[in-house]
Design an enzyme around this catalytic site. Sequence first.
Site, PDB file in Angstrom:
ATOM      1  N   GLU A   1     -88.862  41.112 -27.360  1.00  0.00           N
ATOM      2  CA  GLU A   1     -89.317  42.393 -27.920  1.00  0.00           C
ATOM      3  C   GLU A   1     -88.524  43.579 -27.374  1.00  0.00           C
ATOM      4  OE1 GLU A   1     -93.946  41.306 -29.004  1.00  0.00           O
ATOM      5  OE2 GLU A   1     -93.554  42.406 -27.165  1.00  0.00           O
TER       6      GLU A   1
ATOM      7  N   GLU B   1     -94.605  35.108 -32.980  1.00  0.00           N
ATOM      8  CA  GLU B   1     -95.930  35.269 -32.383  1.00  0.00           C
ATOM      9  C   GLU B   1     -96.905  35.674 -33.488  1.00  0.00           C
ATOM     10  OE1 GLU B   1     -95.988  37.940 -29.062  1.00  0.00           O
ATOM     11  OE2 GLU B   1     -94.193  37.077 -28.128  1.00  0.00           O
TER      12      GLU B   1
END
EC number: 3.2.1.23
Length: 645
Positions: free
Chosen positions: A141, A312
């Site tokens: 991320e 995710e």
Amino acid sequence: MLGVCYYPEHWPRERWSEDARRMRELGLAYVRVGEFAWALLEPEPGRLDWAWLDEAVAVLAQAGLKVVLGTPTATPPKWLVDRYPEILPVDREGRRRRFGGRRHYCFSSPVYHEETRRIVTLLGERYGKHPAVAGFQTDNEYGCHGTVRCYCERCQDAFRKWLEERYGSIDVLNEAWGTVFWSQRYRTFQEVELPNLTVAEANPSHLLDYYRFASEQVRRYNRLQVEILRAHAPGKFVTHNFMGFFTDLNPFPLGEDLDFASWDSYPLGFTDLMPLPEEEKLRYARTGHPDVAAFHHDLYRAVGRGRFWVMEQQPGPVNWAPHNPNPAPGMVRLWTWEALANGAEVVSYFRWRQVPFAQEQMHAGLHRPDYAPDAAFFEVQRVVEELGALSLPPPGQAPVALVYDPEAPWVYEVQPHGAEWNYLALVFLFYSVARRLGLDVDIVPPGAALQGYRLVLVPSLPIVREKALNAFREADGIVLFGPRSGSKNENFHIPQGLPPGPLQALLPLKVVRVESLPPGLREEVEGPWGRFSSGLWREWVETDLSPLLRFADGLGALFRAGRYLYLAAWPSPELLGALLVGLAQEGGLSPKPLPSGLRLRWRGHLVFAFNYGPEEVVLPVPSGVRFRLGGPRLSPYEVAVWEEG
């Protein structure tokens, strides 16, 4: 295919084999591990401990699972920070960030580049040819927690070099930035500082260039990792997990270096953070807004050049939003099917088991901390059964394209000219209104080929470069431009011939004045589709074209020249919906307004329906169609699939 994120280091070793066995029994294929494990892999400088990861990979492999190995660079260990404190980033207020969370490094740090090179090389050498390792995820991320833009000395040095490469001479920079204003002129590149901590607002050209630089530094850092992994792991994929509604980073250049894009899907958290009307937030608090996940599937499919994973997937309540409700029963299954309908190759759930300690202990998983299956586990079981009976055809091109400009949020952040102006909100409005009409949408970057699209939506494109202009010229469908398109040039100046700048080659008009409006102040707009309202933004246009829509004062709000239209206001959903119905029909499409919580998606000959609403809906299908999943009456939070034609 399905997968899961797993942290063997959080659990006793004697539990690993049982976890792996249950993963395989559930029907999972991929397991991501290792992305936060640097301190365990290298507990002391130069002392590597691979034994635990070797064992974890072997256990997963023995169960028939494929491993996605994360590079551990999102969490440099304490000893590294203590040895090289200069790797820590500095925030906009000039404060150096501390150890104790994650993402605590500066993308411009030469020392951190070397440490990254070292640990990623070691990882690649050890696991690059391991038969159970399918591929790698770089870092984790990028930019989360506001870390794309650092304001340290190394960033200042790198920014000066970047500017010198971009402009060549300081005189060219002074001209490009308009530094004659407020006596800002520079004599050398070494005089240029970072655009923070100024008494008044910084020069907008300076800010925009810094945002460009910061984003490019992330790509440069990611490319460092990709090149190492390519050298040591031939034939293995490399991806990165991007985030939702995140605009500090331009994802498209990074995507060019990856095999495919991945993203992390948390529909409830994103919905809670969105600038939505309160009644909409409450209606979709347990499901997520019907267009939140789909928007990002379409965005990251474009970033991945047609390929993407959900790395995710939210399995239950998260821990990081202002409010963290439990998903409605069935929503984990619905989100999974929606990702697959949008072309996801893999949907991977975060995480296998809820961890009972540290920062994310309130984040749900497929299992509870006491090892018992949680609600999402049983929804995944159902998806696995359904997938076994349904073959998915390849995704095709949608009939509608939406041009998403990653630089536009930076332009409007630098100079919004109205407190409520929000590029993502405008883009999401265009996307959502099209989807409410049952239209599939592809998201594309400026300059992408537009042939084959019946309708092209450009919510706002402030800087129109030659490549984008040529793509609009070569488009064979109808093209609708929204407000502020062509309003700046590359250097953040008003175009010499006024907005819409280069688009005047397609639309002979000039925007001569603009205004921003507070939320309660509306403008009436009237035309052949009826009477509507607009708000937040209005433009005054000079042109010989006859307007298709007029404001209450008689001045034009919508103009058309051939296949090109220009909308000089921020439209209400009703106005935009009426406009898109007419344009879609003209383009040979059949828009059908859907019930508020219903969305459709085509994948080849299969049509998917998703009911985000709390009411049963009757699907818009002819009698006699063959349903592969569900039926013509769709209960709340349910999925249906049927064959078209």
